[in-house]
Motif scaffolding. Structure first.
Motif, short mmCIF file in Angstrom:
data_model
loop_
_atom_site.label_atom_id
_atom_site.label_comp_id
_atom_site.label_asym_id
_atom_site.label_seq_id
_atom_site.Cartn_x
_atom_site.Cartn_y
_atom_site.Cartn_z
N GLY A 52 0.79 -1.36 -0.17
CA GLY A 52 0.02 -0.02 -0.04
C GLY A 52 0.82 1.14 0.12
N PRO A 53 0.32 2.42 -0.36
CA PRO A 53 1.07 3.60 -0.50
C PRO A 53 1.62 4.09 0.97
CG PRO A 53 -1.37 4.03 -0.76
CD PRO A 53 -1.05 2.69 -0.60
N LYS A 54 1.31 3.53 1.97
CA LYS A 54 1.94 4.06 3.26
C LYS A 54 2.91 3.19 3.83
CE LYS A 54 -1.71 7.19 4.70
NZ LYS A 54 -2.77 7.48 5.82
N SER A 55 3.01 1.98 2.77
CA SER A 55 3.97 0.81 3.45
C SER A 55 5.30 1.37 3.86
CB SER A 55 3.84 -0.37 2.57
OG SER A 55 4.45 0.07 1.29
N ARG A 56 5.99 2.12 3.03
CA ARG A 56 7.27 2.63 3.06
C ARG A 56 7.55 3.30 4.42
NH1 ARG A 56 8.86 5.08 -1.48
NH2 ARG A 56 9.91 3.29 -2.59
N ASP A 57 6.69 4.29 4.63
CA ASP A 57 6.67 5.05 5.94
C ASP A 57 6.38 4.17 7.22
OD1 ASP A 57 6.78 7.19 4.09
OD2 ASP A 57 4.49 7.69 4.23
N LEU A 58 5.68 3.22 7.01
CA LEU A 58 5.27 2.33 8.26
C LEU A 58 6.70 1.57 8.43
CD1 LEU A 58 2.01 0.39 8.53
CD2 LEU A 58 4.18 -0.58 9.36
N LEU A 59 7.31 0.77 7.46
CA LEU A 59 8.44 0.04 7.83
C LEU A 59 9.61 0.81 8.23
CD1 LEU A 59 8.01 -2.68 4.74
CD2 LEU A 59 7.75 -2.87 7.56
N ARG B 221 2.13 3.30 -9.71
CA ARG B 221 2.09 3.06 -8.17
C ARG B 221 3.29 2.08 -7.47
NH1 ARG B 221 -2.91 5.10 -6.38
NH2 ARG B 221 -2.87 4.16 -4.38
N ILE B 222 3.49 1.38 -8.51
CA ILE B 222 3.97 0.19 -7.96
C ILE B 222 5.59 0.71 -7.93
CG2 ILE B 222 5.15 -1.15 -9.86
CD1 ILE B 222 3.71 -3.56 -8.89
N HIS B 223 5.91 1.68 -8.50
CA HIS B 223 7.34 1.98 -8.50
C HIS B 223 7.54 3.26 -7.82
CE1 HIS B 223 8.91 -0.68 -11.75
NE2 HIS B 223 7.66 -0.15 -12.48
N ALA B 224 6.52 3.78 -7.03
CA ALA B 224 6.64 5.07 -6.32
C ALA B 224 7.53 4.81 -5.17
CB ALA B 224 5.13 4.93 -5.41
N LEU C 190 16.07 0.80 -2.51
CA LEU C 190 15.38 -0.37 -3.00
C LEU C 190 14.38 -0.14 -3.82
CD1 LEU C 190 15.84 -3.29 -1.63
CD2 LEU C 190 13.87 -2.61 -0.11
N PRO C 191 14.71 -0.13 -5.19
CA PRO C 191 13.56 -0.02 -6.08
C PRO C 191 12.65 -1.30 -6.23
CG PRO C 191 15.76 -0.48 -7.17
CD PRO C 191 16.00 -0.24 -5.75
N GLY D 45 -0.13 -4.34 -6.74
CA GLY D 45 -0.11 -3.41 -7.94
C GLY D 45 0.36 -2.16 -7.06
N GLU D 46 0.44 -2.04 -5.77
CA GLU D 46 0.67 -1.15 -4.73
C GLU D 46 2.29 -1.03 -4.56
OE1 GLU D 46 -1.41 1.61 -4.36
OE2 GLU D 46 -3.09 0.47 -5.23
N LEU D 47 2.86 0.03 -3.96
CA LEU D 47 4.21 -0.16 -3.48
C LEU D 47 4.09 -1.16 -2.49
CD1 LEU D 47 6.80 1.31 -2.58
CD2 LEU D 47 5.43 2.82 -1.17
#
Lengths: 995, 102
Positions: free
Chosen positions: A766-773, A992-995, A787-788, A811-813
């Protein structure tokens, strides 16, 4: 004691009374009785109704071959065992048994009308009738016939008992504990062999238990049995198994034994196994299965009170029961005279002996005459009379020209009959041994062995006691040592043993209006068999199926040879030419419980759970089975149904962040200097140019070019790849890899290891996954540049060493956090806690919708074993520069590029509402009537909450050339109009996937 | 259940093994050099032997190794089992014994 019970003798204990119940009436027997002998001791001969005609039936035999005396034994609602042979049911205090196949009662049965209507029910009746009208079979005929037919009733409650199973190995397995089997076990034990001796009865001894005339080494037969058992039980290398039926002979000397542990007990101890299934692999097998006496086929030969002569003798000598007060013997051999003599000595009047032979001058007939018994030779039986029990038999004397000289009606309440013996070759035949017809003995005997086994004693046509025991000694020694030559010998004598035989129907049987039964259990008569031959059946296998002779639960133990002889006579060919039907396991019916053992309920199949399973269960997840795995399908909240829950989960992933348990994905580590080369040869992709730290979507084809599996492959080091497979495909992909590694390319330095259960995989999407991790990972830069998409990095996650793969099936980040399985739950909890309101756990159903929105296939759902990578729109994955890979040559075939191959496309319902059914067919032309011309099918279909319309993936002939056109999905309610669209419904650019 | 002698582990029950089809089929070194007919021969055509048949087995629930076996398809007797890469033994040379896998 009743008039039926003798004052002394036998293997029973008259001081130990046993109360029992049969059809609701109370009776009394004694310890050592079977249900059959106890009923006879109470004067009860009527024990059942026949299968088809509902004729009253009594006990025919005293053993496993019993076709009539089938009873249901009931302990409680859950412990109801139907179709037990009363002759094998040991009596215990409080036994409760019911007769079968009668209504309303055994004495008055409405179904008896079938007997009077029998001209309407000839053999093959079912095949000829009920053919019209066609629809009536399912709705009318079959239910009625099913209710009327069948034997016994299944219990209504689940079986509460425990069934044990065990495996055993031995040098010599002896099946059958009569004289021959005991001798074989003794001789094998002499050679130091590990021996297992089993017998279906409660005690060893076989025919010797019923034979007071037998003498061995100057003493009684029973004394020899006792001594043999003492010797065998003292030998630690010998296992004695009573109440244990060798029911099946499987390849390479594996035998199935069914041991009954508690069925003979009045109050089985709680928790004790009821039965034990033995699977015994024996170096050698000795079959000592004995022989079964054959009935004589004459008109009215099925009335209660008519039974085998040897059975009458067993009931008298072993169980202390007289089967009648006035008996007639019908025989064609000398042996049966001993039964008449024994009964005579016990006070039963023998009204006559009807000997079918022109002469009877042997020792036993002479003894009978001397005892004052009238012996009629050249006799035949013209019929019997009696309602629920025989009370008269009509005898005739043949005049030698096909007529009857004198006709006599003899009053009696029992008829003993004997047509000689049929060797029990069931197990031998199951072992695929070949039988040969023995003309003097009129029997099929073991001829060529297929396994390391030998038959001994009566089951190979040796009937005299001394011969039987000698045969056992010789075979036992040879089976154990591989050498011939026996160390033991005996002098033995018993009555009989002349082996004379009579097959088929008595003369003039056809002249009677009454039925002459061949197969008691399936109600097959001489007339039925003759009809079959008139209708053109020549092979006994066909006659058997047409008449159902020998097809009942007794497998024709008493009927097969008579049937064969009658058919051979009608066809005027020798018996061997008619052939013999196959013997199949089990020898006697064996319970399902015994086969199932512990494999039921939760233990029916292994269950695989992920490390996070219990968390999902606590959260109220609904699980689905994927292979052996339990996977969380969705997480309903507050009364949500699946569709509401999935819609909510989908929107949460697309708008914020979802957490998904992907641990079940198959994982294989491919390691070695040639790891990349190995994968190059297997997968369609090129792996040489995959950098360390990067991932690639891999496709594995079979050699025929069709998609077999797919998954993301990460290169962890130059010589180390982390290959993921589909959840269901992990084992077969590893097997395929091993196959090529071991057999085609053994020169490659590569090793494979399944790591599926080593890693817990937590997908955070999901779009917030990077922030969360971000705050949970150490030593890993999960930023977009470092980490592309499609890359992997090692480090610590929540303090746990592991790796983070940036991959997305949504299909999301997205990221897949891999940590050692034992840390899975802890890391999951930590990530979930960190996400607070922004994180939503989702299940496989949401995962399916998300991936379908992106047009990602699921192998096995969107492919079906005929789909190439190009069909699935995945030709881009193929390494074009590679000279070869598994499947490449097949993909070069012209037909693999035909424009009208089925190709993966998307479908949108024109009405924007209708969700297509997965598996629905696709047509080009609307309004067709069957047979329709169909061009494809729907493989995946969901409602997309995110797009607010239904989506579907389909395989359609020439699909990619049909973009924008309208096709039709024919359904019972009419055609559904659909538009052909590209399979990627959501974010086709991949932004979105490449965000 | 057959008793099968794994060349690495010895006699084991059939339940530990998976069947691997006809033995001694070698994947062509350069499949592209084959025409469709030749490729189809390799890919699909199998003997349907009545009698002694060379076939592959894998001790899947044991050592995991593939091996070859000579089995009589009419009797299920194994005349021999041997390691991958070894030449097919002469079935007449090893006397088949009823009920054993050796």
């Amino acid at each position: 004691m009743s008039v039926w019970r003798t004052p002394g003798g036998g293997r029973i204990d008259r001081t130990q009374r046993r109360k029992f119940r049969f059809d609701g009436r109370d009776y009394q027997g004694v310890a050592g009785d079977t249900l059959a002998s106890a009923l006879l001791a109470n004067g009860v001969h009527l024990v059942g109704r026949s299968f088809k005609y509902h004729r009253p039936r009594g006990l025919l035999s005293a053993g496993a071959e019993e076709p009539n005396g089938l009873v249901t034994v009931r302990r409680d609602a859950a412990r109801v065992t139907p179709n037990l042979r009363a002759t094998q049911v040991e009596l215990y205090e409080g036994l409760d048994a019911l007769s079968q196949n009668r209504w309303p009662s055994l004495q008055f049965d409405v179904g008896r009308i079938n007997d009077w209507l029998s001209p309407l029910f000839p053999a093959g009746f079912y095949y000829k009738t009920f053919m019209w009208p066609k629809g009536a079979w399912k709705s009318l005929y079959e239910p009625v016939i099913r209710r009327a037919a069948g034997l016994g009733v299944a219990p209504t409650e689940p079986d509460p008992d425990r069934y044990a199973q065990c495996y055993a190995h031995c040098d010599v397995l002896v099946a059958g504990g009569g004289a021959a089997g005991l001798a074989a076990a003794l001789a094998a034990a002499d050679e130091g062999a590990r021996v297992i001796l089993c017998d279906e009865q409660n005690e060893f001894g076989g025919a010797l238990l019923s034979d007071p005339q037998a003498t061995i080494n100057g003493a009684g037969g029973q004394a020899w049995v006792d001594q043999a058992l003492a010797e065998l039980s003292a030998n630690p290398r010998v296992t004695l198994l009573a109440r244990t039926t060798a029911f099946g002979y499987f390849p390479h000397n594996l035998l199935g034994l069914n041991e009954r542990l508690t069925d003979h007990l009045s109050a089985p101890p709680a928790g004790r196994a009821r039965e034990r299934l033995w699977q015994v692999r024996a170096r050698s097998v000795v079959l000592a299965t004995g022989a079964i006496e054959r009935p004589v086929v004459f008109p009215g030969n099925d009335r209660p009170g008519i039974l085998l002569a040897g059975a009458a003798r067993t009931f008298l000598n072993r169980y202390g029961v007289r089967v009648g007060t006035r008996a007639v013997l019908v025989t064609a051999g000398d042996d049966a005279y001993q039964a008449a003599l024994d009964l005579h000595a016990a006070g039963v009047s023998i009204a006559a002996v009807a000997d079918l032979r022109p002469q009877a001058e042997g020792a036993l007939p002479t003894a009978a005459r001397r005892a004052g018994i009238e012996v009629l030779t050249s006799a035949t039986v013209l019929g019997t009379l009696g309602g629920l029990r025989v009370n008269e038999i009509v005898l005739g004397e043949l005049d030698g020209t096909g007529g009857v000289r004198r006709k006599r009606t003899v009053r009696c309440d029992a008829v003993l009959m004997s047509g000689g013996y049929t060797p029990s070759v069931h197990l031998f035949s199951q072992s695929r041994g070949k039988l040969a017809w023995n003309e003097p003995l009129q029997a099929f005997l073991p001829d060529r062995s297929a396994e390391r086994e030998r038959s001994v004693g009566a089951c190979r046509g040796i009937y005299d006691l001394a011969g039987v025991i000698d045969d056992g000694f010789a075979a036992g020694a040879e089976a154990a040592s591989g050498r011939s030559g026996r160390r033991r010998s005996v002098s033995a004598h018993s009555a009989g043993g002349d082996g004379s035989a009579f097959l088929g129907a008595v003369p003039l049987a056809g002249a009677s209006s009454d039925k002459s039964f061949v197969d008691w259990q399936h109600d097959v008569t001489v007339k039925d068999l003759l009809l079959a031959t008139r209708e053109g059946f020549r092979s006994i296998e066909h006659v058997k199926r047409f008449t159902t002779t020998g097809m009942a639960t007794d497998q024709g133990k008493t009927s097969n040879l008579n049937a064969l002889s009658i058919v051979a006579g009608a066809l005027e060919v020798p018996i061997p030419q008619v052939g013999l039907t196959s013997f199949r396991m089990p020898y006697t019916p064996t319970t399902f419980g015994s086969f199932a053992g512990a494999s039921r309920g939760d233990l029916f199949d292994p269950v695989r759970k992920t490390p996070m399973h219990d968390w999902a269960a606590t959260e109220g997840a609904v699980f689905e089975d994927v292979g052996l795995w339990k996977r969380a399908r969705y997480f309903p909240r507050g009364g949500e149904g699946m569709h509401e829950a999935v819609a909510r989960e989908c929107l949460a992933v697309r708008s914020a962040c979802g957490i998904f348990d992907a641990s079940t994905l198959g994982k294989i580590e491919v390691v070695g200097a040639d790891a990349a080369e190995f994968l190059n040869r297997l997968y369609v992709n090129n792996w040489s140019n995959l950098a360390v730290g990067r991932c690639r979507y891999g496709i594995l084809c079979r050699e025929d070019g069709f998609v077999y599996d797919d998954g993301v492959v990460a290169r962890l080091a130059p010589d180390r790849f982390h290959v993921t497979t589909t959840t269901g495909g992990a084992a077969r992909v590893l097997a395929m890899m091993e196959d090529y590694r071991q057999t085609e390319w053994p020169e490659l330095a590569v090793w494979l290891a399944s790591t599926t259960e080593q890693w817990a995989v937590i997908a955070v999407q999901g779009p917030k996954s990077r922030d969360l991790l971000q705050g949970l990972v150490e030593d890993i830069d999960i930023g977009a540049a470092a980490l592309p998409h499609m890359s992997v990095a090692h480090g610590r996650i929540c303090g746990v060493p592991g790796m983070v793969m940036r991959v997305s099936f949504s299909g999301e980040l997205g990221f897949e956090v891999n940590v050692p399985a034992d840390y899975g739950l802890g890391v999951w909890r930590a990530i979930h806690a960190r996400g607070e309101k922004d994180i939503t756990p989702y299940g496989t159903e949401t995962m399916h919708v998300l991936r379908a929105e992106k047009g990602y296939i699921i192998v096995g759902q969107d492919t079906d074993g005929t789909v190439t990578p190009d069909d699935a729109g995945l030709a881009w994955a193929i390494g074009k520069s590679k000279a070869d890979f598994v499947g490449k040559r097949s993909l070069q075939r012209a037909s693999m590029h035909a424009p009208m191959r089925k190709q993966l496309v998307g479908l949108k319902s024109r009405d924007g509402r209708t969700i297509l059914e997965e598996g629905a067919q696709v047509a080009e032309i609307p309004g067709q009537k069957p047979p329709m011309r169909l061009i494809g099918h729907v493989s995946s279909s969901y409602y997309s909450a995110c797009l607010a319309h239904p989506i579907a993936l389909a395989l359609v002939a020439g699909g990619r050339a049909r973009m924008g056109t309208t096709l039709y999905v024919p359904m019972p309610g009419g055609d559904i109009e659909v538009e052909v669209v590209p399979p990627v419904f959501y974010d086709p650019s991949g932004a979105r996937i490449h965000a | 259940m057959l008793l099968i002698s794994c060349p690495y582990c010895g006699d084991r029950p059939e339940i530990e093994f998976t069947y691997g089809g006809q033995a001694h089929l070698v994947r062509p070194a350069d499949p592209s050099a084959l025409d469709d007919q030749q490729w189809a021969e390799y890919l699909y055509m199998r003997t349907n032997t009545k009698g002694v048949h060379a076939e592959r087995w894998r001790h899947a629930r044991g050592c995991g190794r593939f091996f070859n076996a000579l089995r009589d398809t009419t009797t299920d007797r194994f005349a021999a089992t041997y390691k991958i890469g070894a030449a097919r033994p002469d079935p007449a040379a090893s006397e088949p014994t009823p009920g054993t896998a050796r």
